[in-house]
Scaffold this active site. Structure first.
Site, PDB file in Angstrom:
ATOM      1  CB  THR A  11       9.429  21.125  27.469  1.00 12.07           C
ATOM      2  OG1 THR A  11       9.670  21.050  28.772  1.00 12.07           O
ATOM      3  CG2 THR A  11       8.128  21.716  27.277  1.00 12.07           C
ATOM      4  CG  ASN A  13      16.043  14.947  25.447  1.00 12.94           C
ATOM      5  OD1 ASN A  13      15.983  16.008  24.772  1.00 12.94           O
ATOM      6  ND2 ASN A  13      17.323  14.679  25.667  1.00 12.94           N
ATOM      7  CB  SER A  40       7.823  24.634  30.336  1.00 12.84           C
ATOM      8  OG  SER A  40       8.985  24.471  30.722  1.00 12.84           O
ATOM      9  NE  ARG A  99      12.102   3.268  37.091  1.00 15.07           N
ATOM     10  CZ  ARG A  99      13.215   3.950  36.581  1.00 15.07           C
ATOM     11  NH1 ARG A  99      14.327   3.686  36.812  1.00 15.07           N
ATOM     12  NH2 ARG A  99      13.196   4.700  35.401  1.00 15.07           N
ATOM     13  CB  CYS A 130      16.604   3.979  29.457  1.00 14.36           C
ATOM     14  SG  CYS A 130      18.059   4.582  30.720  1.00 14.36           S
ATOM     15  CD  GLN A 157      23.619   3.070  31.637  1.00 15.75           C
ATOM     16  OE1 GLN A 157      23.819   2.461  32.297  1.00 15.75           O
ATOM     17  NE2 GLN A 157      22.546   4.212  31.862  1.00 15.75           N
ATOM     18  CB  SER A 160      19.848  10.893  25.107  1.00 17.98           C
ATOM     19  OG  SER A 160      20.109   9.634  24.672  1.00 17.98           O
ATOM     20  CG  HIS A 242      21.331   3.190  27.029  1.00 20.94           C
ATOM     21  ND1 HIS A 242      21.877   4.468  26.727  1.00 20.94           N
ATOM     22  CD2 HIS A 242      20.483   3.644  28.015  1.00 20.94           C
ATOM     23  CE1 HIS A 242      21.350   5.480  27.833  1.00 20.94           C
ATOM     24  NE2 HIS A 242      20.627   4.789  28.659  1.00 20.94           N
TER      25      HIS A 242
END
Length: 348
Positions: A11, A13, A40, A99, A130, A157, A160, A242
């Site tokens: 749900t 972005n 949700s 990561r 990102c 940036q 979003s 970005h």
């Protein structure tokens, strides 16, 4: 037959963007499951020409799917990704949770596709930050041609990157300022409308933020640990996309024309670089696109063998959802994973 896929955080972005890109790239999907938290449950999300209802992560049987695209934040990933991996599917995680884990490959397919061989160690693959994703796509072909010694990066940036709350805050503050309403910040530490904030994430003891540290840690893991990299991350009042101002010092001379030629042949890169009033790319131009755009390539006269350039990409796409789907493609194309319902190869 195609793959059985679950999107955790469907749900949000990035989750919604994942659904869109899987369809755009015609990834072979046999079954699609939208998974989210209890709050949700039952919410519908678009999948192709229909809608699917969100299922609850606590009760979902992950053993029945092949690939899990995880986009629900670091806390959820830390709680669930290893559990899911042990059930059989490969998790492609969009958070920062794994990561730095040496047993988890961090992959941008245009940069280090060979790292896919490590995918089955924990059945987890990490998606980079990102801002790092678009940076390394631009740096990789240049580094292959002339070794990069040092890079200085300033990011610009979009909101979003902070999720729907960040986008809502920019929208609501802008309306409030024009209407003499309440523009006090809630999501960001300072007003974001008509302003820039030179701080993303949390401060570390050395004065840098964890967002800045992510960029050099991830660049070192994917590209080359010998590159000296310093970063300043800035939040700007842009909804999507970005941007990065990049200065690079190489170990040999490289001219702007040579760099343009190299980048024009590089996968995932589009060069838009004309010395005209509109001969460059902005975030508005890049929104909704797959490419990493490079503009303003020029010589840096302050160092030996230096270049400066401007990098722009849609952070919801290449910076997150698109890269995750490209990793899924890489799993398919290399035969690292095969669908439970039968094998089908694709070429995109």
């Amino acid at each position: 037959m195609g793959y059985k896929i679950a999107i955790v955080g469907a749900t949000g972005n990035v989750g919604r963007e994942m659904l869109t890109i899987l369809e755009e790239l015609q990834f072979p999907v046999d079954e699609m499951h939208a998974v989210a938290s209890r709050k949700s449950k039952g919410i519908e999300v678009a999948w192709g020409d229909k809608t699917i209802k969100c299922e609850v992560i606590d009760s979902f049987d992950f053993s029945k799917v092949d690939i899990v695209l995880m986009s629900a934040g670091g806390d959820v990933s830390r709680e669930w990704s290893e559990k899911i991996g042990k059930m059989g599917p490969i998790v492609i995680d969009n958070s920062s949770a794994f990561r730095r884990d040496p047993d988890v490959p961090l992959i941008v397919p245009e940069v280090n596709p060979d790292a896919i061989r490590l995918a089955t160690k924990k059945n987890i693959i990490a998606n980079p930050n990102c801002s790092t994703a678009q940076l390394v796509v631009a740096l990789k072909p240049l580094h292959d041609a002339a070794k990069i010694k040092r890079a200085v990066v300033s990011t610009y940036q979009s909101v979003s990157g902070a999720g729907k709350e960040g986008m809502d805050e920019l929208w609501n503050q802008t309306k409030a300022i024009y209407g003499l309403g309440d523009a006090r910040p809630k999501k960001f530490p300072k007003q974001i409308a008509f302003n820039v904030i030179p701080m993303i994430g949390s401060f570390r003891d050395d004065g840098y933020t964890d967002e800045e540290a992510k960029m050099w840690d991830e660049t070192h893991k994917m590209l080359d640990p010998a590159i000296k990299l310093t970063v300043t991350c800035v939040r700007v009042p842009v909804f999507v996309g970005h941007s990065e101002a990049v200065t690079v010092e190489f170990d040999r001379p490289i001219s702007p024309d040579e760099a343009r030629a190299i980048l024009r042949e590089a996968p995932g890169v589009l060069v838009v670089d004309k010395q005209e009033h509109d001969g460059y790319i902005t975030p508005v131009d890049a929104a909704g696109e797959h490419a990493v755009y490079v503009s303003r390539i020029r010589k840096d006269h302050t160092v030996e063998n230096g270049l400066c350039f401007w990098v722009v990409s849609d952070n919801l796409r290449k910076g997150a959802a698109l890269n995750a789907v490209q990793i899924a493609q890489l799993l398919d194309e290399t035969g690292t994973i095969k669908p439970k319902s039968g094998y089908r190869s694709i070429t995109v």
